[in-house]
Design a protein around this motif. Structure first.
Motif, PDB file in Angstrom:
ATOM      1  N   PHE A  58       0.837  -1.192   0.000  1.00 24.17           N
ATOM      2  CA  PHE A  58       0.000   0.000   0.000  1.00 24.17           C
ATOM      3  C   PHE A  58       0.871   1.241   0.000  1.00 24.17           C
ATOM      4  O   PHE A  58       1.760   1.393   0.838  1.00 24.17           O
ATOM      5  CB  PHE A  58      -0.941   0.024   1.201  1.00 24.17           C
ATOM      6  CG  PHE A  58      -1.727   1.287   1.287  1.00 24.17           C
ATOM      7  CD1 PHE A  58      -2.750   1.521   0.392  1.00 24.17           C
ATOM      8  CD2 PHE A  58      -1.420   2.250   2.222  1.00 24.17           C
ATOM      9  CE1 PHE A  58      -3.474   2.705   0.449  1.00 24.17           C
ATOM     10  CE2 PHE A  58      -2.133   3.426   2.286  1.00 24.17           C
ATOM     11  CZ  PHE A  58      -3.163   3.657   1.394  1.00 24.17           C
ATOM     12  N   ASP A  59       0.627   2.120  -0.944  1.00 23.43           N
ATOM     13  CA  ASP A  59       1.297   3.415  -1.021  1.00 23.43           C
ATOM     14  C   ASP A  59       0.192   4.466  -0.892  1.00 23.43           C
ATOM     15  O   ASP A  59      -0.762   4.450  -1.665  1.00 23.43           O
ATOM     16  CB  ASP A  59       2.016   3.554  -2.360  1.00 23.43           C
ATOM     17  CG  ASP A  59       2.716   4.887  -2.543  1.00 23.43           C
ATOM     18  OD1 ASP A  59       2.489   5.814  -1.735  1.00 23.43           O
ATOM     19  OD2 ASP A  59       3.475   5.015  -3.513  1.00 23.43           O
ATOM     20  N   PRO A  60       0.290   5.375   0.076  1.00 23.22           N
ATOM     21  CA  PRO A  60      -0.770   6.373   0.258  1.00 23.22           C
ATOM     22  C   PRO A  60      -1.110   7.132  -1.026  1.00 23.22           C
ATOM     23  O   PRO A  60      -2.250   7.535  -1.222  1.00 23.22           O
ATOM     24  CB  PRO A  60      -0.202   7.308   1.316  1.00 23.22           C
ATOM     25  CG  PRO A  60       0.776   6.492   2.065  1.00 23.22           C
ATOM     26  CD  PRO A  60       1.360   5.527   1.065  1.00 23.22           C
ATOM     27  N   ASP A  81       3.883  -7.227  11.151  1.00 23.67           N
ATOM     28  CA  ASP A  81       4.418  -5.872  11.034  1.00 23.67           C
ATOM     29  C   ASP A  81       4.132  -5.220   9.688  1.00 23.67           C
ATOM     30  O   ASP A  81       3.769  -4.056   9.625  1.00 23.67           O
ATOM     31  CB  ASP A  81       5.922  -5.865  11.278  1.00 23.67           C
ATOM     32  CG  ASP A  81       6.261  -6.123  12.735  1.00 23.67           C
ATOM     33  OD1 ASP A  81       7.385  -6.549  12.995  1.00 23.67           O
ATOM     34  OD2 ASP A  81       5.394  -5.904  13.594  1.00 23.67           O
ATOM     35  N   HIS A  85       1.723  -2.094   9.360  1.00 23.56           N
ATOM     36  CA  HIS A  85       2.296  -0.840   8.876  1.00 23.56           C
ATOM     37  C   HIS A  85       1.441  -0.251   7.751  1.00 23.56           C
ATOM     38  O   HIS A  85       1.169   0.954   7.721  1.00 23.56           O
ATOM     39  CB  HIS A  85       3.730  -1.070   8.385  1.00 23.56           C
ATOM     40  CG  HIS A  85       4.307   0.101   7.674  1.00 23.56           C
ATOM     41  ND1 HIS A  85       4.684   1.259   8.332  1.00 23.56           N
ATOM     42  CD2 HIS A  85       4.552   0.317   6.359  1.00 23.56           C
ATOM     43  CE1 HIS A  85       5.147   2.125   7.445  1.00 23.56           C
ATOM     44  NE2 HIS A  85       5.077   1.580   6.245  1.00 23.56           N
ATOM     45  N   GLN A  86       0.998  -1.090   6.818  1.00 23.98           N
ATOM     46  CA  GLN A  86       0.197  -0.602   5.711  1.00 23.98           C
ATOM     47  C   GLN A  86      -1.139  -0.058   6.190  1.00 23.98           C
ATOM     48  O   GLN A  86      -1.605   0.991   5.704  1.00 23.98           O
ATOM     49  CB  GLN A  86      -0.017  -1.711   4.676  1.00 23.98           C
ATOM     50  CG  GLN A  86       1.282  -2.078   3.993  1.00 23.98           C
ATOM     51  CD  GLN A  86       1.074  -3.050   2.894  1.00 23.98           C
ATOM     52  OE1 GLN A  86       0.411  -2.738   1.910  1.00 23.98           O
ATOM     53  NE2 GLN A  86       1.649  -4.226   3.019  1.00 23.98           N
ATOM     54  N   ARG A  88      -1.798   1.145   9.219  1.00 24.44           N
ATOM     55  CA  ARG A  88      -1.542   2.397   9.940  1.00 24.44           C
ATOM     56  C   ARG A  88      -1.311   3.542   8.964  1.00 24.44           C
ATOM     57  O   ARG A  88      -1.796   4.662   9.153  1.00 24.44           O
ATOM     58  CB  ARG A  88      -0.335   2.237  10.873  1.00 24.44           C
ATOM     59  CG  ARG A  88      -0.631   1.491  12.141  1.00 24.44           C
ATOM     60  CD  ARG A  88       0.529   1.552  13.132  1.00 24.44           C
ATOM     61  NE  ARG A  88       1.753   0.962  12.621  1.00 24.44           N
ATOM     62  CZ  ARG A  88       2.043  -0.341  12.637  1.00 24.44           C
ATOM     63  NH1 ARG A  88       1.175  -1.197  13.148  1.00 24.44           N
ATOM     64  NH2 ARG A  88       3.194  -0.791  12.162  1.00 24.44           N
ATOM     65  N   THR A  89      -0.584   3.265   7.876  1.00 26.67           N
ATOM     66  CA  THR A  89      -0.337   4.287   6.851  1.00 26.67           C
ATOM     67  C   THR A  89      -1.660   4.747   6.229  1.00 26.67           C
ATOM     68  O   THR A  89      -1.886   5.931   6.041  1.00 26.67           O
ATOM     69  CB  THR A  89       0.600   3.742   5.753  1.00 26.67           C
ATOM     70  OG1 THR A  89       1.840   3.371   6.373  1.00 26.67           O
ATOM     71  CG2 THR A  89       0.861   4.772   4.678  1.00 26.67           C
ATOM     72  N   LEU A  90      -2.541   3.802   5.944  1.00 21.56           N
ATOM     73  CA  LEU A  90      -3.842   4.138   5.353  1.00 21.56           C
ATOM     74  C   LEU A  90      -4.664   4.993   6.305  1.00 21.56           C
ATOM     75  O   LEU A  90      -5.250   5.999   5.901  1.00 21.56           O
ATOM     76  CB  LEU A  90      -4.603   2.860   5.001  1.00 21.56           C
ATOM     77  CG  LEU A  90      -6.032   3.025   4.537  1.00 21.56           C
ATOM     78  CD1 LEU A  90      -6.079   3.824   3.239  1.00 21.56           C
ATOM     79  CD2 LEU A  90      -6.696   1.678   4.328  1.00 21.56           C
ATOM     80  N   THR A  91      -4.691   4.641   7.572  1.00 25.47           N
ATOM     81  CA  THR A  91      -5.526   5.391   8.503  1.00 25.47           C
ATOM     82  C   THR A  91      -4.968   6.775   8.798  1.00 25.47           C
ATOM     83  O   THR A  91      -5.722   7.686   9.132  1.00 25.47           O
ATOM     84  CB  THR A  91      -5.734   4.616   9.821  1.00 25.47           C
ATOM     85  OG1 THR A  91      -4.468   4.302  10.386  1.00 25.47           O
ATOM     86  CG2 THR A  91      -6.537   3.356   9.593  1.00 25.47           C
ATOM     87  N   ARG A  92      -3.657   6.955   8.651  1.00 24.77           N
ATOM     88  CA  ARG A  92      -3.083   8.287   8.827  1.00 24.77           C
ATOM     89  C   ARG A  92      -3.538   9.172   7.703  1.00 24.77           C
ATOM     90  O   ARG A  92      -3.725  10.328   7.767  1.00 24.77           O
ATOM     91  CB  ARG A  92      -1.559   8.224   8.829  1.00 24.77           C
ATOM     92  CG  ARG A  92      -1.048   7.779  10.162  1.00 24.77           C
ATOM     93  CD  ARG A  92       0.480   7.927  10.203  1.00 24.77           C
ATOM     94  NE  ARG A  92       0.962   6.954  11.138  1.00 24.77           N
ATOM     95  CZ  ARG A  92       1.846   5.997  10.874  1.00 24.77           C
ATOM     96  NH1 ARG A  92       2.379   5.885   9.695  1.00 24.77           N
ATOM     97  NH2 ARG A  92       2.198   5.158  11.796  1.00 24.77           N
TER      98      ARG A  92
END
Length: 92
Positions: A58-60, A81, A85-86, A88-92
Motif C-alpha cells: 500500500f502506497d498512500p 508488522d 504498517h500498511q 496504519r499508513t492508510l488510517t493516517r
C-alpha cells in the motif's frame, strides 16, 4: 425482484478499487488467481464490478485510485508488522 436473487442477475455497479495482495500467494496459486477470486466474489456477493488496480504494497499515493481499498493478506494477521504498517499508513 425477489430478495434472494443473486447479484449477478441484477445490474452491476462498477466502482474503482485498489486491491493490495500478499506478494506471496497461497500454495499452488498465483496473484492472478487471487485477484480473479476477489473480483468474482464482489460481483456475485455484492453486485459490484471492480475496476481494479493491483498492488503488493500500500502506497498512500495510490489511495486516490479507488473508491474502495481491499487488503487480501490470507493468513497474515494484524499482528504482522508489514500488514500493520500498511493499515496504519492508510488510517493516517
Amino acid at each position: 425482484m425477489p430478495t434472494n436473487q443473486k447479484a449477478n442477475e441484477r445490474e452491476l455497479r462498477t466502482i474503482r478499487a485498489l486491491i493490495v495482495l500478499d506478494p506471496i500467494p497461497g500454495i499452488g496459486r498465483t496473484q492472478e488467481d487471487e485477484l480473479e477470486q476477489i473480483l468474482r466474489a464482489y460481483e456475485e456477493d455484492h453486485g459490484l464490478r471492480l475496476d481494479a488496480t493491483l498492488r503488493n504494497i500500500f502506497d498512500p499515493a495510490d489511495a486516490e485510485r479507488g473508491e474502495m481499498i481491499v487488503f487480501d493478506w490470507g493468513g497474515m494477521s494484524l499482528g504482522n508488522d508489514l500488514l500493520g504498517h500498511q493499515i496504519r499508513t492508510l488510517t493516517r
